[in-house]
Motif scaffolding. Structure first.
Motif, PDB file in Angstrom:
ATOM      1  N   ILE A   4      -6.419   2.219  -1.188  1.00 56.64           N
ATOM      2  CA  ILE A   4      -5.246   2.532  -0.368  1.00 56.64           C
ATOM      3  C   ILE A   4      -5.658   3.010   1.015  1.00 56.64           C
TER       4      ILE A   4
ATOM      5  N   ALA B 268      -8.027   4.473  -6.888  1.00 57.86           N
ATOM      6  CA  ALA B 268      -6.963   3.773  -6.181  1.00 57.86           C
ATOM      7  C   ALA B 268      -6.922   4.182  -4.716  1.00 57.86           C
TER       8      ALA B 268
ATOM      9  N   ASP C 277       0.840  -1.193   0.000  1.00 63.54           N
ATOM     10  CA  ASP C 277       0.000   0.000   0.000  1.00 63.54           C
ATOM     11  C   ASP C 277       0.879   1.249   0.000  1.00 63.54           C
TER      12      ASP C 277
ATOM     13  N   TYR D 148      -6.834  -1.162  -4.843  1.00 60.51           N
ATOM     14  CA  TYR D 148      -5.774  -0.190  -5.116  1.00 60.51           C
ATOM     15  C   TYR D 148      -4.781  -0.715  -6.150  1.00 60.51           C
TER      16      TYR D 148
ATOM     17  N   GLY E 190       2.443  -1.275 -10.146  1.00 63.92           N
ATOM     18  CA  GLY E 190       1.526  -1.188  -9.017  1.00 63.92           C
ATOM     19  C   GLY E 190       0.499  -2.293  -8.966  1.00 63.92           C
TER      20      GLY E 190
ATOM     21  N   PHE F 289       3.438   2.918 -12.479  1.00 64.61           N
ATOM     22  CA  PHE F 289       2.048   2.537 -12.221  1.00 64.61           C
ATOM     23  C   PHE F 289       1.769   1.103 -12.658  1.00 64.61           C
TER      24      PHE F 289
ATOM     25  N   ALA G 232      -3.822   3.559 -13.952  1.00 67.34           N
ATOM     26  CA  ALA G 232      -3.327   4.934 -14.021  1.00 67.34           C
ATOM     27  C   ALA G 232      -2.181   5.059 -15.021  1.00 67.34           C
TER      28      ALA G 232
ATOM     29  N   ASN H 288       2.409   1.795  -3.470  1.00 70.58           N
ATOM     30  CA  ASN H 288       1.462   2.372  -4.426  1.00 70.58           C
ATOM     31  C   ASN H 288       1.130   3.818  -4.103  1.00 70.58           C
TER      32      ASN H 288
ATOM     33  N   THR I  26      -4.278   1.496  -9.613  1.00 69.61           N
ATOM     34  CA  THR I  26      -2.922   2.018  -9.790  1.00 69.61           C
ATOM     35  C   THR I  26      -2.371   1.567 -11.133  1.00 69.61           C
TER      36      THR I  26
ATOM     37  N   ARG J 171      -6.566   7.930  -9.821  1.00 70.29           N
ATOM     38  CA  ARG J 171      -5.999   8.245  -8.513  1.00 70.29           C
ATOM     39  C   ARG J 171      -7.085   8.226  -7.448  1.00 70.29           C
TER      40      ARG J 171
ATOM     41  N   LEU K  76       3.796   6.382  -5.326  1.00 69.95           N
ATOM     42  CA  LEU K  76       4.009   6.572  -6.751  1.00 69.95           C
ATOM     43  C   LEU K  76       3.556   7.939  -7.237  1.00 69.95           C
ATOM     44  N   PHE K  77       2.421   8.402  -6.722  1.00 65.47           N
ATOM     45  CA  PHE K  77       1.862   9.648  -7.224  1.00 65.47           C
ATOM     46  C   PHE K  77       2.766  10.836  -6.899  1.00 65.47           C
TER      47      PHE K  77
END
Length: 442
Positions: free
Chosen positions: A141, A137, A42, A114, A199, A196, A121, A45, A118, A134, A48-49
């Motif tokens: 998350i 996901a 979790d 999630y 992910g 992603f 994305a 992931n 992900t 997002r 990542l953003f």
């Protein structure tokens, strides 16, 4: 069903514990591995953003009809954070589901959610698609914290519960560290989309849970047997919002909100802030992006290590004082980093305060230990989920304001101001129940 205050004295739990309270049974080991693995992935992931924020928006903004200027990247980056927080807020739905249907099946469902979104994305063609994935996901998350925390609290031996709570929460930061390492060898080499795509791997971990964890926690099964029937979904929400739990629930939600403001300043904007600071100091953009990833790795490592010490602080000084101490460290890190080192254009000094922010970030481990202790089994996951998700709605509005501030006056001042809400937390902690030395309520 009559509710009991978590402050009342209760007999020891009726769960059968191993003869050696310092040694886990095979079932308990598998339960912890399942929760720790899901929570660590979790964290990967979720990281990542923040890691790919700048390259992803640089690519997608022109496709969406906007120039990839620093101001637009900052604004849409903050919009993405707000969307992520809103989705995390919606993840409250997992808590009552876990109280109604059990910890294990809902834990697996949140991981699959999630992982899937992900992965999707990575196919985004504009900023709106990226934000949609997002959002979805984040719903998965956001549920992992309360589900894994509840599962571990109910599965571990009483004397070791705080230790495994801290160890569990370190998992999300090991996941953040993993994300930083993968970004160095994958994201910065073959592109942000592959971050992603990878992910989706947590979905494979569900196979481990499905084959190794049989049944649910004895506490949850005993609670269902006592209740005698399947309760209405919304009854769990009513349970945590009526006396004697209403005040502590709302108080906890605000405390988590304050912690979140520091988290987004120290974590989600860290790669972008370090990159901008390094470029402004004359560094090469590629090396500046590398430094941003290294900063996330350093922050994650320090927080993960601090989470291992947090149980000792909680048992020695109590939950409230431990949280107050870590909040103080976070204030020093945020104020020093963004109000001093950043304006001074000093990358080494900023990295010093990244270490401080990393230590202070272990404040979330206190919640992992503390929140399950404040609710009985029949509403534990709902209480945990409410406090850790409803706070996201409040934080979403606050972070959107931060994004507006970044787009108008730059990064440093708005992020430095996130240290101010911690002053409110010190007042609220005086109203919170101290649960040190109490057994987990039935």
């Amino acid at each position: 069903m009559a509710q009991r205050s978590a402050d009342e004295e209760r007999p020891e739990a009726a769960i059968a514990q191993p003869e050696n309270p310092h040694k886990l049974t095979k079932t308990q080991r598998r339960a912890f591995i399942s929760a720790f693995g899901g929570w660590s992935l979790d964290g990967y992931n979720a990281s990542l953003f923040g890691l790919v924020l700048s390259p992803a928006l640089t690519d997608l903004l022109p496709r969406s009809g906007y120039p990839a200027s620093a101001e637009n990247i900052a604004f849409f980056g903050e919009l993405g954070v707000a969307v992520f927080l809103f989705g995390w807020g919606c993840s409250f739905l997992w808590g009552p589901l876990a109280d109604r249907y059990g910890r294990v099946p809902i834990l697996m469902a949140s991981i699959l959610t999630y992982a899937l979104f992900t992965f999707l994305a990575g196919f985004s063609q504009d900023v709106w698609q990226l934000n949609l994935f997002r959002l979805l996901a984040a719903i998965g998350i956001g549920g992992e914290w309360s589900l894994a925390g509840t599962f571990v609290a109910e599965s571990m031996p009483e004397r070791k519960r705080a230790f495994f709570g801290g160890l569990l929460h370190s998992g999300t930061y090991w996941g953040f560290l993993l994300g930083a390492v993968v970004n160095i060898f994958v994201g910065l080499v073959v592109g942000w989309r592959w971050m992603f795509f990878l992910g989706v791997l947590p979905a494979l971990f569900v196979l481990y849970i499905r084959t190794q964890v049989h049944g649910d926690t004895q506490r949850w099964r005993a609670s269902v047997e006592r209740d005698g029937r399947r309760r209405d979904y919304w009854s769990f929400l009513r349970g945590i919002l009526r006396p004697p739990y209403r005040r502590r629930t709302l108080n906890n939600a605000v405390l988590v909100t304050v912690a979140l403001m520091g988290f987004w300043a120290s974590s989600q904007y860290l790669p972008t802030a370090v990159k901008a600071l390094a470029v402004g100091s004359g560094d090469d953009p590629k090396h500046a992006a590398f430094l941003g990833t290294v900063a996330v790795g350093l922050l994650s490592l320090m927080t993960a290590l601090s989470c291992l010490v947090t149980p000792l602080l909680c048992n020695r000084f109590g939950r409230r004082r431990a949280l107050a101490g870590l909040f103080t460290v976070m204030v020093i890190g945020i104020a020093g980093g963004y109000a001093w080192a950043y304006p001074e254009r000093s990358v080494p000094l900023f990295f010093l305060f990244v270490v401080v922010m990393g230590v202070g970030g272990a404040n979330f481990a206190v919640f992992t230990i503390w929140l399950p202790e404040q609710y009985p089994t029949d509403i534990r996951a709902s209480g945990f989920a409410f406090c850790t998700t409803m706070s996201r709605f409040l934080a979403a509005g606050g972070t959107f304001l931060i994004g507006y501030g970044i787009s108008t006056v730059g990064i440093a001042a708005p992020l430095a101001l996130t240290a101010i809400p911690f002053l409110l937390a010190f007042l609220l902690l005086r109203l919170s129940p101290e649960t040190r030395g109490q057994v987990l309520p039935d």
